[in-house]
Design an enzyme around this catalytic site. Structure first.
Site, PDB file in Angstrom:
ATOM      1  N   LYS A 191      -1.636  -5.351   1.082  1.00  0.00           N
ATOM      2  CA  LYS A 191      -0.322  -4.885   0.594  1.00  0.00           C
ATOM      3  C   LYS A 191      -0.185  -4.774  -0.926  1.00  0.00           C
ATOM      4  O   LYS A 191       0.922  -4.581  -1.425  1.00  0.00           O
ATOM      5  CB  LYS A 191       0.765  -5.821   1.109  1.00  0.00           C
ATOM      6  N   SER A 222       6.747  -0.020   5.239  1.00  0.00           N
ATOM      7  CA  SER A 222       7.137  -0.387   3.876  1.00  0.00           C
ATOM      8  C   SER A 222       7.986   0.705   3.236  1.00  0.00           C
ATOM      9  O   SER A 222       7.753   1.905   3.449  1.00  0.00           O
ATOM     10  CB  SER A 222       5.858  -0.595   3.064  1.00  0.00           C
ATOM     11  N   TYR A 247      -1.876   2.316  -1.028  1.00  0.00           N
ATOM     12  CA  TYR A 247      -1.211   1.382  -0.102  1.00  0.00           C
ATOM     13  C   TYR A 247      -0.102   2.111   0.666  1.00  0.00           C
ATOM     14  O   TYR A 247      -0.040   2.071   1.907  1.00  0.00           O
ATOM     15  CB  TYR A 247      -0.634   0.177  -0.863  1.00  0.00           C
ATOM     16  N   LYS A 298       0.261   3.132   4.754  1.00  0.00           N
ATOM     17  CA  LYS A 298       1.381   2.775   5.642  1.00  0.00           C
ATOM     18  C   LYS A 298       1.979   4.046   6.262  1.00  0.00           C
ATOM     19  O   LYS A 298       2.332   4.074   7.436  1.00  0.00           O
ATOM     20  CB  LYS A 298       2.472   1.998   4.881  1.00  0.00           C
ATOM     21  N   VAL A 353       6.524  -8.279 -17.308  1.00  0.00           N
ATOM     22  CA  VAL A 353       7.448  -7.290 -16.735  1.00  0.00           C
ATOM     23  C   VAL A 353       6.815  -5.924 -16.996  1.00  0.00           C
ATOM     24  O   VAL A 353       6.681  -5.508 -18.150  1.00  0.00           O
ATOM     25  CB  VAL A 353       8.839  -7.387 -17.397  1.00  0.00           C
ATOM     26  N   PHE A 354       6.416  -5.264 -15.917  1.00  0.00           N
ATOM     27  CA  PHE A 354       5.685  -4.009 -16.079  1.00  0.00           C
ATOM     28  C   PHE A 354       6.657  -2.846 -16.279  1.00  0.00           C
ATOM     29  O   PHE A 354       7.212  -2.330 -15.312  1.00  0.00           O
ATOM     30  CB  PHE A 354       4.786  -3.754 -14.863  1.00  0.00           C
ATOM     31  N   ARG A 394       3.062  -0.335 -14.808  1.00  0.00           N
ATOM     32  CA  ARG A 394       1.872  -0.544 -13.986  1.00  0.00           C
ATOM     33  C   ARG A 394       1.634   0.731 -13.168  1.00  0.00           C
ATOM     34  O   ARG A 394       2.574   1.228 -12.522  1.00  0.00           O
ATOM     35  CB  ARG A 394       2.134  -1.737 -13.058  1.00  0.00           C
ATOM     36  N   GLY A 401       1.217   3.335 -10.386  1.00  0.00           N
ATOM     37  CA  GLY A 401       1.632   3.308  -8.979  1.00  0.00           C
ATOM     38  C   GLY A 401       3.088   2.897  -8.792  1.00  0.00           C
ATOM     39  O   GLY A 401       3.720   3.251  -7.800  1.00  0.00           O
ATOM     40  N   ASP A 402       3.651   2.118  -9.757  1.00  0.00           N
ATOM     41  CA  ASP A 402       5.032   1.659  -9.584  1.00  0.00           C
ATOM     42  C   ASP A 402       6.013   2.808  -9.817  1.00  0.00           C
ATOM     43  O   ASP A 402       5.791   3.654 -10.688  1.00  0.00           O
ATOM     44  CB  ASP A 402       5.351   0.531 -10.575  1.00  0.00           C
TER      45      ASP A 402
HETATM   46  P1  NAD Z   1       0.526 -11.087   3.568  1.00  0.00           P
HETATM   47  O1  NAD Z   1      -0.673 -10.625   2.796  1.00  0.00           O
HETATM   48  O2  NAD Z   1       1.130 -12.385   3.212  1.00  0.00           O
HETATM   49  O3  NAD Z   1       0.192 -11.098   5.132  1.00  0.00           O
HETATM   50  C1  NAD Z   1      -0.715 -10.205   5.726  1.00  0.00           C
HETATM   51  C2  NAD Z   1      -1.617 -11.032   6.630  1.00  0.00           C
HETATM   52  O4  NAD Z   1      -2.565 -10.146   7.228  1.00  0.00           O
HETATM   53  C3  NAD Z   1      -2.402 -12.099   5.867  1.00  0.00           C
HETATM   54  O5  NAD Z   1      -2.301 -13.337   6.543  1.00  0.00           O
HETATM   55  C4  NAD Z   1      -3.829 -11.575   5.877  1.00  0.00           C
HETATM   56  O6  NAD Z   1      -4.773 -12.623   5.885  1.00  0.00           O
HETATM   57  C5  NAD Z   1      -3.840 -10.778   7.181  1.00  0.00           C
HETATM   58  N1  NAD Z   1      -4.857  -9.742   7.194  1.00  0.00           N
HETATM   59  C6  NAD Z   1      -5.174  -8.851   6.226  1.00  0.00           C
HETATM   60  N2  NAD Z   1      -6.175  -8.059   6.633  1.00  0.00           N
HETATM   61  C7  NAD Z   1      -6.491  -8.444   7.894  1.00  0.00           C
HETATM   62  C8  NAD Z   1      -7.463  -8.009   8.844  1.00  0.00           C
HETATM   63  N3  NAD Z   1      -8.305  -7.010   8.568  1.00  0.00           N
HETATM   64  N4  NAD Z   1      -7.514  -8.639  10.029  1.00  0.00           N
HETATM   65  C9  NAD Z   1      -6.675  -9.659  10.330  1.00  0.00           C
HETATM   66  N5  NAD Z   1      -5.746 -10.105   9.463  1.00  0.00           N
HETATM   67  C10 NAD Z   1      -5.659  -9.517   8.269  1.00  0.00           C
HETATM   68  O7  NAD Z   1       1.594  -9.915   3.479  1.00  0.00           O
HETATM   69  P2  NAD Z   1       3.113  -9.907   3.940  1.00  0.00           P
HETATM   70  O8  NAD Z   1       3.961  -9.841   2.726  1.00  0.00           O
HETATM   71  O9  NAD Z   1       3.372 -10.966   4.943  1.00  0.00           O
HETATM   72  O10 NAD Z   1       3.167  -8.460   4.597  1.00  0.00           O
HETATM   73  C11 NAD Z   1       2.989  -8.290   6.000  1.00  0.00           C
HETATM   74  C12 NAD Z   1       3.170  -6.831   6.359  1.00  0.00           C
HETATM   75  O11 NAD Z   1       4.434  -6.383   5.921  1.00  0.00           O
HETATM   76  C13 NAD Z   1       2.130  -5.902   5.726  1.00  0.00           C
HETATM   77  O12 NAD Z   1       1.701  -4.992   6.703  1.00  0.00           O
HETATM   78  C14 NAD Z   1       2.880  -5.187   4.635  1.00  0.00           C
HETATM   79  O13 NAD Z   1       2.423  -3.871   4.463  1.00  0.00           O
HETATM   80  C15 NAD Z   1       4.305  -5.203   5.167  1.00  0.00           C
HETATM   81  N6  NAD Z   1       5.274  -5.195   4.072  1.00  0.00           N
HETATM   82  C16 NAD Z   1       5.273  -6.198   3.144  1.00  0.00           C
HETATM   83  C17 NAD Z   1       6.145  -6.136   2.068  1.00  0.00           C
HETATM   84  C18 NAD Z   1       6.168  -7.199   0.997  1.00  0.00           C
HETATM   85  O14 NAD Z   1       6.641  -6.930  -0.104  1.00  0.00           O
HETATM   86  N7  NAD Z   1       5.730  -8.434   1.259  1.00  0.00           N
HETATM   87  C19 NAD Z   1       7.029  -5.053   1.951  1.00  0.00           C
HETATM   88  C20 NAD Z   1       7.013  -4.076   2.926  1.00  0.00           C
HETATM   89  C21 NAD Z   1       6.121  -4.155   3.983  1.00  0.00           C
END
Ligand code: NAD
Length: 349
Positions: A89, A129, A153, A157, A221-222, A296, A298-299
């Site tokens: 992510k 996302s 990224y 998604k 702060v980017f 940064r 991409g932002d």
């Molecule tokens: P995170 O990185 O804390 O959790 C993701 C988990 O997936 C981790 O435990 C990681 O070890 C596991 N993982 C990664 N690759 C893997 C693989 N190949 N096989 C098995 N496990 C794997 O991230 P998060 O913040 O909990 O985000 C979870 C989901 O929510 C993601 O799909 C992300 O795109 C989405 N999301 C997150 C945010 C955010 O800002 N946190 C915002 C929008 C969407």
């Protein structure tokens, strides 16, 4: 079809996934987890179980791209539905390693779909996302806003969303609820669970928390020259407890209608980086040092949800605000200054 009772949580050791495990256990679900711990730690499950007072049914250390290992999990458990969080992510990391992002996020999703298909599992809640909107523009973004991903990224998604939508079009027995999460932040109110990424965080709140606790001298702060109120980037932060509450409520709506349904999850209010610094400083009782640096890559300037569709469809609304997120994040960071690894070395939360 009745509401699912056994739920497979991919990425269940991660930030959102671990909170989702607590939420599901609290609501009587059987929970099965797969994770490869590439951005998390297995230590989180002792905490999940301590909060919930129940055990996670089973935890598998596997890569979701490993279709055979995944199939073996479906062989062993009668899974009713899947909450799919596993993935990478980080925006900057995706610019450095785009292929890895497509491989894990897209390849992982298709491997999961393959294993689900083979085992007759047709219900999925996909954690997408707000980044798919990318450079779509300012103002509240509804689900009808055309996607304009600005980095690999986001593109990964968006690709997953398109694959899921196409599968639903061609296989009418599928239901996919696609939740476009804006910016999950905060922590479990117990202080036992929070955001504990590996390395220096790329997300604002865990970075702020680590500065506040003294692990970094100051927050970078980017960008201070965005066309926003104070020049810093604006995002729509949503408490992680609200985020997982919405995912759990989604499970109740999998039976409503087949096909893919997309919902934004956000507060519907934007906060700038400097708003967040001010709120976090209030939470921790002292000013958090920061310096404004270059933008940064991409932002984008602003991503704020029109969060009304999920309210209209399910009557769901967030109940927590930015002050709650900062308070809960700070509680977690104070109790776990070095994250979960620190507590393993004897620092009890
Ligand atoms: P995170 O990185 O804390 O959790 C993701 C988990 O997936 C981790 O435990 C990681 O070890 C596991 N993982 C990664 N690759 C893997 C693989 N190949 N096989 C098995 N496990 C794997 O991230 P998060 O913040 O909990 O985000 C979870 C989901 O929510 C993601 O799909 C992300 O795109 C989405 N999301 C997150 C945010 C955010 O800002 N946190 C915002 C929008 C969407």
């Amino acid at each position: 079809m009745s509401a699912p009772s056994t739920v497979l949580v991919t990425g269940g050791a991660g930030f959102i996934g671990s909170h989702a495990c607590v939420e599901l256990l609290d609501h009587g679900y059987e929970v099965i987890v797969v994770d490869n711990y590439s951005n998390s730690s297995s230590q989180v499950f002792a905490r999940v179980e301590r909060i919930a007072g129940r055990f996670v049914g089973a935890v598998y250390d596997l890569d979701i791209r490993d279709r055979h290992a995944l199939s073996a999990v479906f062989d062993r458990h009668t899974v009713d539905a899947v909450l799919h969080f596993a993935g990478l992510k980080s925006v900057p990391a995706s610019l450095r390693a785009p292929v890895a992002y497509y491989d894990v996020n897209v390849g992982g999703t298709t491997a999961l779909l393959g294993a689900m298909h083979e085992h007759g599992v047709r219900q999925l809640v996909y954690s997408s996302s707000c980044s798919v909107y990318g450079e779509a523009g300012s103002g509240p973004l509804s689900e009808a806003t055309p996607a304009r991903p600005a980095h690999p990224y986001a593109a990964s998604k968006w690709t997953c969303e398109q694959i899921l939508a196409d599968v639903c079009r061609r296989c009418p027995e599928y239901t996919v609820l696609c939740l476009r999460c804006f910016n999950p932040a905060g922590a479990h109110p117990s202080g036992l669970l929070g955001e504990d990424p590996q390395g220096t965080p790329d997300n604002l709140m865990p970075y702020l928390a680590q500065v506040a606790v003294g692990r970094h001298p100051r927050l970078k702060v980017f960008g201070g020259d965005y066309p926003t109120r104070d020049g810093t980037a604006v995002r729509d932060y949503l408490h992680v407890m609200d985020t997982v509450d919405a995912h759990r409520v989604a499970l109740d709506h999998l039976a409503d209608a087949p096909g893919m349904h997309v919902f934004n999850l956000g507060l519907g209010r934007g906060s700038s980086v400097l708003d967040m610094v001010a709120e976090y400083s209030r939470a921790c009782g002292r000013p958090v040092p920061y310096e404004v640096t270059a933008r940064r890559p991409g932002d984008v300037a602003e991503l704020v949800a029109d969060a009304s569709a999920v309210d209209r469809a399910w009557g769901w609304r967030p109940t927590r605000d930015l002050a709650d997120m900062c308070r809960d994040s700070w509680r977690f960071q104070q109790l776990n200054p070095l994250g979960y690894a620190g507590s393993a070395r004897g620092q009890k939360p």
